[in-house]
Design an enzyme around this catalytic site. Sequence first.
Site, mmCIF file in Angstrom:
data_model
loop_
_atom_site.group_PDB
_atom_site.id
_atom_site.type_symbol
_atom_site.label_atom_id
_atom_site.label_comp_id
_atom_site.label_asym_id
_atom_site.label_seq_id
_atom_site.Cartn_x
_atom_site.Cartn_y
_atom_site.Cartn_z
ATOM 1 N N HIS A 258 0.834 -1.197 0.000
ATOM 2 C CA HIS A 258 0.000 0.000 0.000
ATOM 3 C C HIS A 258 0.873 1.254 0.000
ATOM 4 O O HIS A 258 2.086 1.179 0.180
ATOM 5 C CB HIS A 258 -0.973 0.036 1.202
ATOM 6 C CG HIS A 258 -0.348 0.413 2.508
ATOM 7 N ND1 HIS A 258 -1.080 0.880 3.579
ATOM 8 C CD2 HIS A 258 0.938 0.422 2.940
ATOM 9 C CE1 HIS A 258 -0.286 1.151 4.588
ATOM 10 N NE2 HIS A 258 0.932 0.879 4.250
ATOM 11 N N CYS B 139 5.828 6.667 3.960
ATOM 12 C CA CYS B 139 4.639 5.832 3.731
ATOM 13 C C CYS B 139 3.883 6.261 2.484
ATOM 14 O O CYS B 139 2.995 5.543 2.017
ATOM 15 C CB CYS B 139 3.704 5.879 4.933
ATOM 16 S SG CYS B 139 4.436 5.133 6.392
ATOM 17 N N HIS C 17 4.906 0.412 -0.530
ATOM 18 C CA HIS C 17 5.686 -0.496 0.321
ATOM 19 C C HIS C 17 4.747 -1.584 0.835
ATOM 20 O O HIS C 17 3.544 -1.537 0.590
ATOM 21 C CB HIS C 17 6.334 0.278 1.486
ATOM 22 C CG HIS C 17 5.334 0.903 2.398
ATOM 23 N ND1 HIS C 17 4.706 2.099 2.103
ATOM 24 C CD2 HIS C 17 4.815 0.482 3.568
ATOM 25 C CE1 HIS C 17 3.853 2.386 3.070
ATOM 26 N NE2 HIS C 17 3.894 1.413 3.978
ATOM 27 N N HIS D 299 3.578 -4.679 3.981
ATOM 28 C CA HIS D 299 3.566 -5.100 5.391
ATOM 29 C C HIS D 299 3.137 -6.559 5.477
ATOM 30 O O HIS D 299 2.325 -7.024 4.678
ATOM 31 C CB HIS D 299 2.560 -4.288 6.212
ATOM 32 C CG HIS D 299 2.891 -2.849 6.316
ATOM 33 N ND1 HIS D 299 3.885 -2.361 7.140
ATOM 34 C CD2 HIS D 299 2.359 -1.770 5.699
ATOM 35 C CE1 HIS D 299 3.947 -1.046 7.036
ATOM 36 N NE2 HIS D 299 3.028 -0.652 6.154
ATOM 37 N N ASP E 247 -4.705 -10.610 0.794
ATOM 38 C CA ASP E 247 -3.370 -11.209 0.773
ATOM 39 C C ASP E 247 -2.742 -11.114 -0.620
ATOM 40 O O ASP E 247 -3.363 -11.462 -1.614
ATOM 41 C CB ASP E 247 -3.473 -12.674 1.202
ATOM 42 C CG ASP E 247 -2.110 -13.280 1.468
ATOM 43 O OD1 ASP E 247 -1.227 -12.565 1.985
ATOM 44 O OD2 ASP E 247 -1.933 -14.476 1.164
ATOM 45 N N HIS E 248 -1.505 -10.623 -0.643
ATOM 46 C CA HIS E 248 -0.757 -10.440 -1.889
ATOM 47 C C HIS E 248 -1.483 -9.519 -2.872
ATOM 48 O O HIS E 248 -1.460 -9.740 -4.085
ATOM 49 C CB HIS E 248 -0.410 -11.789 -2.527
ATOM 50 C CG HIS E 248 0.645 -12.527 -1.761
ATOM 51 N ND1 HIS E 248 0.404 -13.102 -0.534
ATOM 52 C CD2 HIS E 248 1.945 -12.745 -2.017
ATOM 53 C CE1 HIS E 248 1.512 -13.659 -0.084
ATOM 54 N NE2 HIS E 248 2.471 -13.449 -0.954
ATOM 55 N N GLU F 136 0.327 -3.783 12.171
ATOM 56 C CA GLU F 136 0.994 -3.433 10.919
ATOM 57 C C GLU F 136 2.498 -3.694 11.011
ATOM 58 O O GLU F 136 3.118 -4.207 10.080
ATOM 59 C CB GLU F 136 0.727 -1.962 10.591
ATOM 60 C CG GLU F 136 1.157 -1.563 9.201
ATOM 61 C CD GLU F 136 0.784 -0.115 8.887
ATOM 62 O OE1 GLU F 136 -0.140 0.099 8.089
ATOM 63 O OE2 GLU F 136 1.400 0.795 9.468
HETATM 64 NI NI NI Z 1 2.542 1.174 5.480
#
Ligand code: NI
Length: 137
Positions: A13, A32, A36, A38, A76-77, A123
């Site tokens: 995100h 952010c 990137h 998580h 997911d992914h 996160e």
């Molecule tokens: Ni982030």
Amino acid sequence: MLITRRERFSSSHRLYREDWSEEKNFEIFDKCSNLHGHNYELFITVQGTVNKETGFVVNLKELSRVVKQNIIEKLDHKNLNTDVDFLKNTIVTSENIAIAIWGNIETKIIELGVELYCIKLVETENNFIEYYGNKHK
Ligand code: NI
């Protein structure tokens, strides 16, 4: 009684507003604002009474299936900014992700015979949020 199931998902995100300049986005969201990823941990806590017949508040296999089908498979992914219907038009902070998860899963949790009590989204090891629904802000 409260009972919690943990699930995990990995997503990318960026925190970004289209209506702000690059400079303003970087000023508010800092790094952010770049794309990137998580490795999120999602804790779904439900509340109910112990069923005398089974000894369960909820069958955790069923809870896990509901969370996987309605949340994990969709996140997911994936790129949370572009790939997820229920996150469209939101700034994909943990706060907003948790609110959206709540809205997407609450009725399915009720169908299992328990109430949704808390959504905790981790996160990073240092940053996590807990959401108890509208009634608690
Ligand atoms: Ni982030």
